[in-house]
Design a protein around this motif. Sequence first.
Motif, mmCIF file in Angstrom:
data_model
loop_
_atom_site.group_PDB
_atom_site.id
_atom_site.type_symbol
_atom_site.label_atom_id
_atom_site.label_comp_id
_atom_site.label_asym_id
_atom_site.label_seq_id
_atom_site.Cartn_x
_atom_site.Cartn_y
_atom_site.Cartn_z
ATOM 1 N N UNK A 173 0.843 -1.208 0.000
ATOM 2 C CA UNK A 173 0.000 0.000 0.000
ATOM 3 C C UNK A 173 0.874 1.252 0.000
ATOM 4 N N UNK A 174 1.922 1.252 0.817
ATOM 5 C CA UNK A 174 2.821 2.415 0.844
ATOM 6 C C UNK A 174 3.517 2.603 -0.505
ATOM 7 N N UNK A 175 3.918 1.510 -1.138
ATOM 8 C CA UNK A 175 4.571 1.606 -2.444
ATOM 9 C C UNK A 175 3.641 2.180 -3.499
ATOM 10 N N UNK A 176 2.406 1.706 -3.530
ATOM 11 C CA UNK A 176 1.425 2.244 -4.484
ATOM 12 C C UNK A 176 1.180 3.729 -4.216
ATOM 13 N N UNK A 177 1.164 4.095 -2.943
ATOM 14 C CA UNK A 177 0.987 5.505 -2.597
ATOM 15 C C UNK A 177 2.143 6.347 -3.132
ATOM 16 N N UNK A 178 3.375 5.824 -3.007
ATOM 17 C CA UNK A 178 4.529 6.542 -3.545
ATOM 18 C C UNK A 178 4.475 6.667 -5.049
ATOM 19 N N UNK A 179 4.083 5.594 -5.726
ATOM 20 C CA UNK A 179 3.967 5.636 -7.187
ATOM 21 C C UNK A 179 2.925 6.659 -7.625
ATOM 22 N N UNK A 180 1.777 6.623 -6.974
ATOM 23 C CA UNK A 180 0.702 7.565 -7.324
ATOM 24 C C UNK A 180 1.117 9.000 -7.054
ATOM 25 N N UNK A 181 1.789 9.211 -5.928
ATOM 26 C CA UNK A 181 2.236 10.563 -5.587
ATOM 27 C C UNK A 181 3.210 11.096 -6.628
ATOM 28 N N UNK A 182 4.189 10.268 -7.019
ATOM 29 C CA UNK A 182 5.195 10.716 -7.987
ATOM 30 C C UNK A 182 4.563 11.038 -9.336
ATOM 31 N N UNK A 183 3.752 10.114 -9.848
ATOM 32 C CA UNK A 183 3.140 10.338 -11.161
ATOM 33 C C UNK A 183 2.173 11.512 -11.136
ATOM 34 N N UNK A 184 1.403 11.641 -10.069
ATOM 35 C CA UNK A 184 0.440 12.738 -9.976
ATOM 36 C C UNK A 184 1.156 14.079 -9.911
ATOM 37 N N UNK A 185 2.184 14.147 -9.082
ATOM 38 C CA UNK A 185 2.884 15.428 -8.932
ATOM 39 C C UNK A 185 3.576 15.848 -10.227
ATOM 40 N N UNK A 186 4.285 14.912 -10.855
ATOM 41 C CA UNK A 186 4.990 15.274 -12.088
ATOM 42 C C UNK A 186 4.006 15.594 -13.206
ATOM 43 N N UNK A 187 2.901 14.874 -13.259
ATOM 44 C CA UNK A 187 1.883 15.164 -14.269
ATOM 45 C C UNK A 187 1.281 16.539 -14.043
ATOM 46 N N UNK A 188 1.025 16.873 -12.785
ATOM 47 C CA UNK A 188 0.453 18.191 -12.475
ATOM 48 C C UNK A 188 1.439 19.317 -12.815
ATOM 49 N N UNK A 189 2.715 19.099 -12.511
ATOM 50 C CA UNK A 189 3.711 20.133 -12.789
ATOM 51 C C UNK A 189 3.844 20.381 -14.283
ATOM 52 N N UNK A 190 3.955 19.295 -15.076
ATOM 53 C CA UNK A 190 4.233 19.455 -16.510
ATOM 54 C C UNK A 190 2.991 19.745 -17.348
ATOM 55 N N UNK A 191 1.813 19.555 -16.782
ATOM 56 C CA UNK A 191 0.591 19.803 -17.544
ATOM 57 C C UNK A 191 -0.201 20.999 -17.044
ATOM 58 N N UNK A 192 -0.111 21.324 -15.759
ATOM 59 C CA UNK A 192 -0.962 22.376 -15.202
ATOM 60 C C UNK A 192 -0.125 23.537 -14.673
ATOM 61 N N UNK A 193 0.795 23.246 -13.793
ATOM 62 C CA UNK A 193 1.503 24.320 -13.098
ATOM 63 C C UNK A 193 2.525 25.021 -13.991
ATOM 64 N N UNK A 194 3.311 24.272 -14.739
ATOM 65 C CA UNK A 194 4.373 24.872 -15.555
ATOM 66 C C UNK A 194 4.519 24.096 -16.864
ATOM 67 N N UNK A 195 3.506 24.174 -17.740
ATOM 68 C CA UNK A 195 3.555 23.386 -18.983
ATOM 69 C C UNK A 195 4.586 23.947 -19.955
ATOM 70 N N UNK A 196 5.569 23.141 -20.273
ATOM 71 C CA UNK A 196 6.604 23.529 -21.226
ATOM 72 C C UNK A 196 6.634 22.515 -22.367
ATOM 73 N N UNK A 197 6.750 23.002 -23.564
ATOM 74 C CA UNK A 197 6.889 22.124 -24.715
ATOM 75 C C UNK A 197 8.370 22.043 -25.030
ATOM 76 N N UNK A 198 9.015 20.965 -24.565
ATOM 77 C CA UNK A 198 10.455 20.816 -24.744
ATOM 78 C C UNK A 198 10.705 19.942 -25.958
ATOM 79 N N UNK A 199 11.171 20.539 -27.027
ATOM 80 C CA UNK A 199 11.520 19.802 -28.247
ATOM 81 C C UNK A 199 10.354 19.063 -28.853
ATOM 82 N N UNK A 200 9.166 19.555 -28.631
ATOM 83 C CA UNK A 200 8.000 18.898 -29.215
ATOM 84 C C UNK A 200 7.622 17.603 -28.527
ATOM 85 N N UNK A 201 8.221 17.343 -27.331
ATOM 86 C CA UNK A 201 7.907 16.104 -26.600
ATOM 87 C C UNK A 201 6.547 16.246 -25.915
ATOM 88 N N UNK A 202 5.881 15.151 -25.644
ATOM 89 C CA UNK A 202 4.576 15.222 -24.959
ATOM 90 C C UNK A 202 4.720 15.737 -23.536
#
Length: 199
Positions: A60-89
């Motif tokens: 359960x703790x491991x799944x929580x860590x995975x969800x936290x990491x993916x959610x935070x990075x997704x939020x940063x790159x899509x909502x908080x500071x969206x940057x288009x780096x070299x046309x990458x998604x």
Amino acid sequence: MAVKKFVVGSFGDEAVLFPAVKKVRTAGYKIHDIYTPFPVHGLDHAMGLRETSLHTAGFVYGITGTTTALSFMSWVFNVDWPLNIGGKPHFPLPAFIPITFELTVLFAAVGMVMTFCYLCQIMPGVKKHIFNPRQTDDKFVMVMEVTARSTEQELTSYLASVGAEDINTQVAEEGWWYGRFDREENLQELDPAAPAVQA
């Protein structure tokens, strides 16, 4: 805070303790805990302890860590500071794998250590109630709880019949904070009818 009363019996040999545990369980008395100077193979099964759920907590703790990491990075790159780096998604999953792996391991490791400390009642700053000062030295100590279905005299005589050498009665606070430094001195005052604790 309420206190519980325990009948404590010490044994000098594991060969006497082991069959005594089985007899006590067969008789239906409640064993609070058993302290031994070294691990005794099969004692946990004789006491009727269930298998640990620490591995489930780790998952359960491991799944929580995975969800936290993916959610935070997704939020940063899509909502908080969206940057288009070299046309990458905006959700480059392969680039997220190292951080996701690290947070998964970190959450699982820290969570399992904290859960282990909680289950074993060894949190920092907590002093366990010592039922017998030689319980981790050379004595095998069985602690039985006095309940509504068993009396102190009944447990004392039964422990004597199964081979206990030294039997006494002690009181301890209810809950898992047994024997905190600031409360241990007041245990006898909470239950003045209780006999003195043998050192």
